[in-house]
Design a protein around this motif. Structure first.
Motif, PDB file in Angstrom:
ATOM      1  N   ARG A 213       0.822  -1.202   0.000  1.00  0.00           N
ATOM      2  CA  ARG A 213       0.000   0.000   0.000  1.00  0.00           C
ATOM      3  C   ARG A 213       0.863   1.262   0.000  1.00  0.00           C
ATOM      4  NH1 ARG A 213      -2.793   1.122   4.036  1.00  0.00           N
ATOM      5  NH2 ARG A 213      -4.201   2.441   2.821  1.00  0.00           N
ATOM      6  N   ASN A 218      -0.822   4.188  -0.497  1.00  0.00           N
ATOM      7  CA  ASN A 218      -1.790   3.826   0.540  1.00  0.00           C
ATOM      8  C   ASN A 218      -3.230   3.788   0.035  1.00  0.00           C
ATOM      9  OD1 ASN A 218       0.174   3.591   2.677  1.00  0.00           O
ATOM     10  ND2 ASN A 218       0.305   5.819   2.663  1.00  0.00           N
ATOM     11  N   ASP A 369      -5.143   5.949   6.716  1.00  0.00           N
ATOM     12  CA  ASP A 369      -4.346   4.863   6.138  1.00  0.00           C
ATOM     13  C   ASP A 369      -4.343   3.646   7.055  1.00  0.00           C
ATOM     14  OD1 ASP A 369      -3.803   6.492   4.031  1.00  0.00           O
ATOM     15  OD2 ASP A 369      -1.770   7.002   4.647  1.00  0.00           O
ATOM     16  N   HIS A 373      -5.826  -0.014   6.213  1.00  0.00           N
ATOM     17  CA  HIS A 373      -4.946  -1.175   6.393  1.00  0.00           C
ATOM     18  C   HIS A 373      -5.675  -2.278   7.171  1.00  0.00           C
ATOM     19  CE1 HIS A 373      -1.050  -3.216   6.905  1.00  0.00           C
ATOM     20  NE2 HIS A 373      -1.460  -3.477   8.144  1.00  0.00           N
TER      21      HIS A 373
END
Length: 419
Positions: A213, A218, A369, A373
């Motif tokens: 990412r 990201n 982010d 994730h």
């Protein structure tokens, strides 16, 4: 490679501490508390704090008072605490580092925020995305800093890697391949094998997803194309290994396929010798080149970025240990551009302290982010047919199993007594 890399970074940090000594704390140093006496603490925060003048190693906590006292004596903390809450109740502590088992990250990060402490929490940030969103909500509400400790993203080598990808010299990205494996294999009984503690290869080795990412700015994947897990022999809910294929898109809508591979039990070569060619890394293919970042996880130990130009067949190698595209012109507590011997954790602490001081850090892992994730991890587990960590239904199921086992043991004991 996790255990091998841990050993290397412990040695590197210890040597760095001996060679470069400790910085004298400034008069405005903030007191740091550490929740747990985990082995990672020395490399992740203790030795980095020794060279940061604005950080005072003040307190360390364990569930056992003597264990905490021993750690405080060994590492030079001023105080020790026989419970985590006791440390959080200390008004002198401004910030905490949390290295508890994965499943406890959310509980104790939230308690730390409620107690008015800034938080640097080990990865994976929480057990699932819902918990991550809640932590950031609490932090924003109380105007406190909470950060997931993806330390590798703060290192100059990571910034060089992204700079190469952004240069447009090699055209668009068409695929990525990232991996993290463990040789020797993680031993049985380790917390990484326990579902209740947030175990599993994708959870523990989520660096592979982080590498991917980061290379793609990201972004959120458009789709999890496939995910296949090799379950643990002892608990089918825990992935000993995970293979996943993700679909991303660039700004022009072009597809990018990304493979993720994590493995806690690479047992070839007798399961003893570390497979150094499998250090956590990422390969990125563009229209014109193959770009390979070797040991992206801990580049302070050793790393290189190779660029093989498809048009010429020529491969060039680059490294970056200080300065670079982001830190180059920045004045740090180690001078302009930082120090080449700083570990990824030390670079991370530099940025964390800037944010705590209400400055704008030169690099950061934004909350959105981190949430994406964790969402990716949740979706990969679902695609693989496995429960996400912290699933309430799994908690209920575990409790029922434990109750059944307890009843069986009681009945067996009763029968034995009657006999």
């Amino acid at each position: 490679m996790a255990l091998f890399l841990q050993g290397c970074t412990f040695a590197q940090q210890y040597a760095s501490s001996l060679l470069h000594g400790k910085s004298q704390s400034s008069t405005r140093a903030l007191k740091l508390g550490v929740l747990s006496t985990a082995r990672i603490n020395s490399a992740a925060v203790i030795h980095p704090a020794e060279t940061h003048p604005d950080v005072e190693l003040y307190g360390i906590a364990s569930r056992d008072a003597q264990t905490a006292k021993n750690a405080a004596t060994k590492y030079g903390f001023s105080k020790s605490y026989g419970s985590y809450q006791e440390l959080l109740d200390d008004p002198l502590i401004s910030m905490v580092y949390i290295s508890l088992p994965n499943s406890l990250h959310f509980e104790w990060s939230k308690k730390a925020l409620i107690a008015g402490k800034h938080v640097l929490c080990e990865k994976p940030f929480t057990s699932n995305a819902e918990e991550a969103r809640e932590l950031f909500r609490v932090a924003e509400e109380r105007r406190l800093v909470v950060e997931e400790a993806f330390h590798w993203q703060f290192h100059p080598a990571a910034h060089l890697f992204r700079n190469i990808l952004e240069s447009n010299k090699y055209d668009r990205i068409i695929r990525t391949d990232a991996w993290m494996t463990s040789t020797p294999a993680i031993p049985s009984g380790d917390i990484r094998w326990q579902y209740d503690l947030g175990g599993g290869s994708l959870m523990d080795e989520c660096y592979a997803l982080s590498f991917t990412r980061y290379a793609l700015h990201n972004e959120r994947p458009k789709q999890i194309l496939s995910a296949a897990a090799r379950p643990s022999k002892d608990d089918g809910r825990v992935d000993a290994a995970m293979h996943a294929l993700l679909l991303f898109e660039d700004d022009n809508g072009n597809p990018i396929t990304s493979r993720i591979y994590t493995d806690l039990s690479r047992s070839r070569l007798g399961g003893v010798l570390p497979r150094v060619w499998e250090l956590p890394s990422i390969e990125v293919e563009t229209d014109a080149a193959i770009i390979y970042f070797y040991n992206a996880m801990m580049p302070h130990i050793y790393h290189y970025i190779s660029i093989t130009d498809k048009r010429t067949g020529i491969t060039e190698y680059k490294t970056q240990s200080s300065g670079g595209p982001i830190w180059g012109d920045r004045w740090t507590t180690g001078g302009k551009g930082g120090k080449s011997y700083w570990s990824t954790y030390r670079w991370q602490l530099e940025a964390f302290m800037e944010r705590v001081r209400d400055k704008e850090p030169i690099c950061w892992v934004p909350s959105e982010d981190t949430v994406i994730h964790m969402e990716c991890i949740d979706e990969i587990y679902k695609k693989a047919g496995m429960p996400i960590r912290g699933d309430p239904m799994e908690v209920v199921k575990d409790e029922k199993v434990r109750m059944a086992q307890k009843m069986e043991q009681t009945e067996t004991s009763g029968r034995s007594e009657k006999t």
